[in-house]
Write a protein that holds these residues in place. Structure first.
Motif, PDB file in Angstrom:
ATOM      1  N   SER A  36       0.815  -0.878   0.102  1.00  0.00           N
ATOM      2  CA  SER A  36      -0.005   0.230   0.056  1.00  0.00           C
ATOM      3  C   SER A  36       0.899   1.236  -0.086  1.00  0.00           C
ATOM      4  O   SER A  36       0.829   2.545  -0.444  1.00  0.00           O
ATOM      5  CB  SER A  36      -1.249   0.223   1.478  1.00  0.00           C
ATOM      6  OG  SER A  36      -1.789  -1.214   0.872  1.00  0.00           O
ATOM      7  N   PHE A  37       1.609   1.138   0.528  1.00  0.00           N
ATOM      8  CA  PHE A  37       2.792   2.538   0.197  1.00  0.00           C
ATOM      9  C   PHE A  37       4.287   2.877  -0.494  1.00  0.00           C
ATOM     10  O   PHE A  37       5.000   3.291  -0.459  1.00  0.00           O
ATOM     11  CB  PHE A  37       2.955   1.780   1.541  1.00  0.00           C
ATOM     12  CG  PHE A  37       2.497   2.159   2.726  1.00  0.00           C
ATOM     13  CD1 PHE A  37       1.501   3.564   2.886  1.00  0.00           C
ATOM     14  CD2 PHE A  37       2.619   1.340   3.885  1.00  0.00           C
ATOM     15  CE1 PHE A  37      -0.309   2.948   4.055  1.00  0.00           C
ATOM     16  CE2 PHE A  37       1.689   1.564   5.154  1.00  0.00           C
ATOM     17  CZ  PHE A  37       0.328   2.022   4.637  1.00  0.00           C
ATOM     18  N   PHE A  38       4.475   0.783  -1.227  1.00  0.00           N
ATOM     19  CA  PHE A  38       5.295   1.070  -1.754  1.00  0.00           C
ATOM     20  C   PHE A  38       5.482   0.693  -3.375  1.00  0.00           C
ATOM     21  O   PHE A  38       4.165  -0.181  -3.077  1.00  0.00           O
ATOM     22  CB  PHE A  38       7.010   0.227  -1.572  1.00  0.00           C
ATOM     23  CG  PHE A  38       7.005   0.688  -0.439  1.00  0.00           C
ATOM     24  CD1 PHE A  38       8.423   1.233  -0.446  1.00  0.00           C
ATOM     25  CD2 PHE A  38       6.900   0.344   1.142  1.00  0.00           C
ATOM     26  CE1 PHE A  38       8.619   2.009   0.339  1.00  0.00           C
ATOM     27  CE2 PHE A  38       7.555   0.087   1.851  1.00  0.00           C
ATOM     28  CZ  PHE A  38       9.030   1.587   1.833  1.00  0.00           C
ATOM     29  N   ASP A  39       5.599   1.166  -4.302  1.00  0.00           N
ATOM     30  CA  ASP A  39       5.237   0.869  -5.124  1.00  0.00           C
ATOM     31  C   ASP A  39       6.065   0.011  -6.753  1.00  0.00           C
ATOM     32  O   ASP A  39       6.873  -0.138  -5.432  1.00  0.00           O
ATOM     33  CB  ASP A  39       5.407   2.439  -7.129  1.00  0.00           C
ATOM     34  CG  ASP A  39       6.872   3.088  -7.063  1.00  0.00           C
ATOM     35  OD1 ASP A  39       8.167   2.064  -6.115  1.00  0.00           O
ATOM     36  OD2 ASP A  39       7.105   4.188  -7.333  1.00  0.00           O
ATOM     37  N   ASP A  40       6.028  -0.161  -7.313  1.00  0.00           N
ATOM     38  CA  ASP A  40       6.734  -1.499  -8.004  1.00  0.00           C
ATOM     39  C   ASP A  40       7.823  -1.113  -7.871  1.00  0.00           C
ATOM     40  O   ASP A  40       9.335  -2.412  -7.919  1.00  0.00           O
ATOM     41  CB  ASP A  40       6.215  -2.037  -9.510  1.00  0.00           C
ATOM     42  CG  ASP A  40       4.675  -2.752  -9.818  1.00  0.00           C
ATOM     43  OD1 ASP A  40       4.041  -2.571  -8.718  1.00  0.00           O
ATOM     44  OD2 ASP A  40       4.173  -2.612 -10.481  1.00  0.00           O
TER      45      ASP A  40
END
Length: 202
Positions: free
Chosen positions: A171-175
């Motif tokens: 929920s807090f980090f992208d790919d």
């Protein structure tokens, strides 16, 4: 009301200025937890202006320092009075060292727990005692569920309240492993504001 809201937004905008994206290896659980902990700490210290206290860390350092002193005493004494003459002192130092390690384990398990920030909310007038805010977190190994707990202790009435959320780190980090500070800041601020509003209604 609008002016107050604009003022608050202005402070938040200034707080985010020069903010550099946090990028980590999203498969490294320790790095993920540390980056989220640091971000949560940043919200309380920089956005809300609380003052960090180091009493909890100082306690651990005192225990470690005493343990090291026992180890150093054993080395020095054995140098000045070679074995077997140094046997009684070495035995006392070794036993004392392991006792201190046991105390350290109890301290980190029951006193520190998972707390990574203790901060004070100063009373503007300086008349009432300071309020205390604590942050603690957990992220189990091979798990994606990050839990953050905010604890509030009223300096005047000695009441303690807590609020917590548990969410997937995705929920807090992208790919690419970049932290979405905006998203995370909203979650931390929501916990804080819930406890702060409860404080005002007491």
């Amino acid at each position: 009301m609008s002016a107050a809201r604009n003022g608050k937004n202005g402070i938040l905008e200034k707080w985010r200025i020069d903010e550099k994206p946090v990028k980590i290896d999203k498969w490294d659980g320790a790095a993920v937890k540390n980056s989220l902990d640091d971000a949560a700490k940043k919200v309380l210290l920089e956005k809300y202006g609380y003052v960090e206290t180091f009493g909890l860390v100082d306690g651990r350092l005192v225990i470690c320092t005493v343990s090291c002193l026992f180890a150093m005493l054993a080395l020095i004494w054995d140098f000045l009075h070679p074995f077997p003459e140094s046997r009684p002192v070495l035995a006392c130092c070794v036993i004392s060292y392991f006792i201190m390690m046991g105390i350290l384990t109890l301290y980190t398990s029951y006193k520190e727990k998972n707390i990574f920030l203790v901060s004070l909310q100063r009373d503007p007038s300086g008349l009432d005692p300071d309020h205390m805010w604590q942050l603690s977190s957990s992220l189990k190994r091979f798990d994606d569920q990050y839990s953050l707990r905010v604890s509030f202790s009223d300096g005047k009435w000695k009441n303690c309240r807590e609020a917590e959320f548990t969410k997937s780190v995705s929920s807090f980090f992208d790919d690419n492993g970049t932290l979405s500070m905006d998203q995370f800041e909203k979650c931390v601020s929501k916990l804080h504001d819930t406890l702060a509003s409860d404080k005002k209604t007491k």
